[in-house]
Design a protein around this motif. Structure first.
Motif, short mmCIF file in Angstrom:
data_model
loop_
_atom_site.label_atom_id
_atom_site.label_comp_id
_atom_site.label_asym_id
_atom_site.label_seq_id
_atom_site.Cartn_x
_atom_site.Cartn_y
_atom_site.Cartn_z
N MET A 1 -7.93 31.34 13.87
CA MET A 1 -6.99 32.18 14.59
C MET A 1 -7.72 32.99 15.64
SD MET A 1 -4.64 33.22 11.39
CE MET A 1 -4.42 31.95 10.14
N ARG A 18 1.40 40.63 9.03
CA ARG A 18 1.75 39.24 9.35
C ARG A 18 3.09 39.11 10.06
NH1 ARG A 18 -0.14 34.45 7.60
NH2 ARG A 18 -1.72 35.44 6.34
N GLN A 19 3.19 38.22 11.05
CA GLN A 19 4.44 37.99 11.77
C GLN A 19 5.51 37.45 10.81
OE1 GLN A 19 3.71 34.79 14.67
NE2 GLN A 19 3.84 33.21 13.12
N ASN A 21 8.75 34.92 9.83
CA ASN A 21 9.01 33.51 10.13
C ASN A 21 10.19 33.37 11.08
OD1 ASN A 21 7.01 32.43 8.33
ND2 ASN A 21 8.30 33.23 6.70
N CYS A 49 -4.79 25.17 4.86
CA CYS A 49 -3.90 26.33 4.81
C CYS A 49 -3.28 26.54 3.42
CB CYS A 49 -2.77 26.14 5.83
SG CYS A 49 -1.53 27.45 5.75
N PRO A 50 -3.48 27.72 2.83
CA PRO A 50 -2.94 27.96 1.49
C PRO A 50 -1.42 27.95 1.44
CG PRO A 50 -3.77 30.01 2.45
CD PRO A 50 -4.19 28.91 3.37
N TRP A 51 -0.79 28.43 2.52
CA TRP A 51 0.69 28.52 2.53
C TRP A 51 1.29 27.12 2.56
CZ3 TRP A 51 1.08 33.55 1.74
CH2 TRP A 51 0.15 34.41 2.33
N THR A 83 -3.60 28.84 20.79
CA THR A 83 -3.84 28.53 19.37
C THR A 83 -2.81 27.52 18.91
OG1 THR A 83 -2.65 30.56 18.89
CG2 THR A 83 -5.04 30.61 18.59
N TRP A 85 -2.38 23.45 16.66
CA TRP A 85 -2.93 22.50 15.68
C TRP A 85 -2.72 21.11 16.27
CZ3 TRP A 85 -4.85 24.12 10.90
CH2 TRP A 85 -4.48 25.39 10.44
N ARG A 117 3.12 32.42 16.71
CA ARG A 117 2.07 31.43 16.43
C ARG A 117 2.72 30.14 15.94
NH1 ARG A 117 -0.42 32.87 11.97
NH2 ARG A 117 0.62 34.84 11.54
N PHE A 118 2.06 29.03 16.20
CA PHE A 118 2.55 27.74 15.70
C PHE A 118 1.93 27.54 14.33
CE2 PHE A 118 2.02 27.40 20.36
CZ PHE A 118 3.38 27.42 20.70
N VAL A 120 1.68 26.34 10.10
CA VAL A 120 2.01 25.44 8.99
C VAL A 120 2.21 26.30 7.75
CG1 VAL A 120 0.89 23.37 9.84
CG2 VAL A 120 -0.50 25.06 8.63
N TYR A 136 7.37 29.71 4.76
CA TYR A 136 6.38 29.36 3.73
C TYR A 136 6.64 30.06 2.41
CZ TYR A 136 4.52 33.94 4.79
OH TYR A 136 4.41 35.29 4.94
N TYR A 183 -6.16 38.02 3.46
CA TYR A 183 -6.06 38.10 4.94
C TYR A 183 -6.11 39.54 5.42
CZ TYR A 183 -4.98 33.13 5.36
OH TYR A 183 -5.05 31.76 5.33
N1 LIG Z 1 4.22 31.28 8.71
C1 LIG Z 1 3.37 32.33 8.24
C2 LIG Z 1 2.28 31.87 7.31
C3 LIG Z 1 1.68 30.54 7.54
C4 LIG Z 1 0.37 30.63 8.26
O1 LIG Z 1 -0.08 31.71 8.68
N2 LIG Z 1 -0.28 29.52 8.41
C5 LIG Z 1 -1.53 29.53 9.12
C6 LIG Z 1 -2.54 28.61 8.53
S1 LIG Z 1 -3.13 29.18 6.98
C7 LIG Z 1 -1.24 29.05 10.52
O2 LIG Z 1 -0.59 28.05 10.71
N3 LIG Z 1 -1.71 29.77 11.50
C8 LIG Z 1 -1.51 29.39 12.84
C9 LIG Z 1 -2.06 30.37 13.81
O3 LIG Z 1 -2.60 31.37 13.36
O4 LIG Z 1 -1.98 30.13 15.00
C10 LIG Z 1 2.90 33.19 9.39
O5 LIG Z 1 3.43 33.00 10.45
O6 LIG Z 1 2.08 34.06 9.22
#
Ligand SMILES: N[C@@H](CCC(=O)N[C@@H](CS)C(=O)NCC(=O)O)C(=O)O
Length: 318
Positions: A1, A18-19, A21, A49-51, A83, A85, A117-118, A120, A136, A183
């Motif tokens: 990140m 954390r943002q 969903n 990714c744990p989620w 950022t 994937w 953020r995009f 998973v 998630y 986190y």
């Molecule tokens: N959807 C949640 C949790 C899922 C999450 O954070 N997944 C991480 C991977 S563990 C991710 O995809 N991060 C993408 C980024 O930080 O750009 C969020 O937005 O915080």
């Protein structure tokens, strides 16, 4: 990140927040809900990714793998100036079903104005190619409850009705103090915020260590939703969080009960076979932490202990 992401979600006192969903429409039979249909959705995940991992474990335990397909992203983020994937692990570097190269494509197809953020896990509807759910926190419960008609015969009940209140209560604690707790430590931007998160995580680990001294799993001798949630953080702890997120009071392998518990789960189908230590190590150390300017990949830890006998099936718990 990236730093950009981190600063977007950091409060004035340096705490990580954390943002929320963006795509949260539930699965169900009511008007406006996502129809439960085998073959219609693709779950996009990264083994790092744990989620996302927890959805994949639940899908595997319940035998939903034929009903919901999986698209796997590279744990190393692409160098594309945002950022994102990428599907670089696939032939031609594109997802063979969605025919896209980056996760962002499915998000922007769903919402061209999307500015978060995009992330998973994300569920993509194959009829439109759009992300329809990235919730998630609730996804596992949809697989457990709403997708029941597609479970394999004899599938475990991970969310038994009589335990739901207790499971929800524990899941909430696990989210704030363990899953997201790590986190909060790793993404803290002040000493106070970091130390507060460090205490939160280790106090709760001490509490869990005691709880697991008299119970094989969190709720007795049957695996539940809460075990899946605890597992995904424990399995990443020594390899990623201990040094990457500065959670270095103790390793999980130094807690006798937690270490036996996590190896017990790791030895079972759905857990160990969906755990990719290499992806976890690469993602966290090369793409998630900000204190590794030269991109060095830690050599350890020694993983040979993961397959040693845990003996928890033979212990008589009161
Ligand atoms: N959807 C949640 C949790 C899922 C999450 O954070 N997944 C991480 C991977 S563990 C991710 O995809 N991060 C993408 C980024 O930080 O750009 C969020 O937005 O915080």
């Amino acid at each position: 990140m990236s730093e950009k992401f981190i600063t977007n979600e950091v409060e004035k006192d340096g705490k990580f927040n954390r943002q929320s969903n963006r795509f949260t429409t539930p699965f169900g039979i009511e008007e406006g809900q996502l129809p439960v249909e085998a073959g219609r959705y693709r779950l996009i995940w990264s083994p790092a990714c744990p989620w996302a991992h927890r959805s994949v474990i639940v899908i595997s335990l319940l035998g939903l793998s034929d009903a919901i397909s999986l698209g796997t992203l590279d744990p190393i983020r692409p160098d594309v100036g945002r950022t994102d994937w990428a599907f670089t692990l696939d032939e031609n570097e594109e997802d063979p079903v969605l025919k896209i190269r980056y996760l962002s494509e499915a998000y922007l197809k769903a919402d061209p104005e999307y500015s978060g953020r995009f992330t998973v896990p994300s569920v993509v509807d194959l009829t439109t190619g759009k992300v329809v759910n990235n919730d998630y926190f609730n996804l596992t419960r949809y697989w457990e409850v709403e997708w029941r008609k597609y479970h394999k015969p004899g599938a475990p009940d991970l969310y038994p009705v009589e335990l739901r209140n207790e499971i929800d209560e524990l899941n909430d604690i696990l989210f704030h103090e363990i899953n997201n707790g790590v986190y909060k430590a790793g993404f803290a931007r002040s000493q106070e915020a970091y130390e507060e998160a460090y205490a939160l995580v280790f106090n709760r680990l001490d509490w869990l260590e005691e709880r697991l001294s008299h119970s094989r799993y969190l709720f007795g001798d049957k695996i539940t939703e809460s075990d899946v949630r605890l597992y995904v953080t424990l399995v990443r702890f020594d390899i990623a969080y201990y040094n990457g997120f500065l959670l270095n009071r103790s390793r999980i392998s130094e807690f006798p009960n937690l270490w036996g518990y996590v190896r017990d789960l790791y030895s079972q189908p759905g857990f160990g076979d969906t755990t990719d230590f290499d992806a976890i190590k690469k993602h966290y150390h090369l793409c998630a932490v900000s204190n590794n300017p030269f991109g060095l990949l830690p050599k350890g830890p020694d993983l040979s202990g993961w397959n040693t006998p845990h003996g928890r099936d033979k212990i008589l718990f009161q």
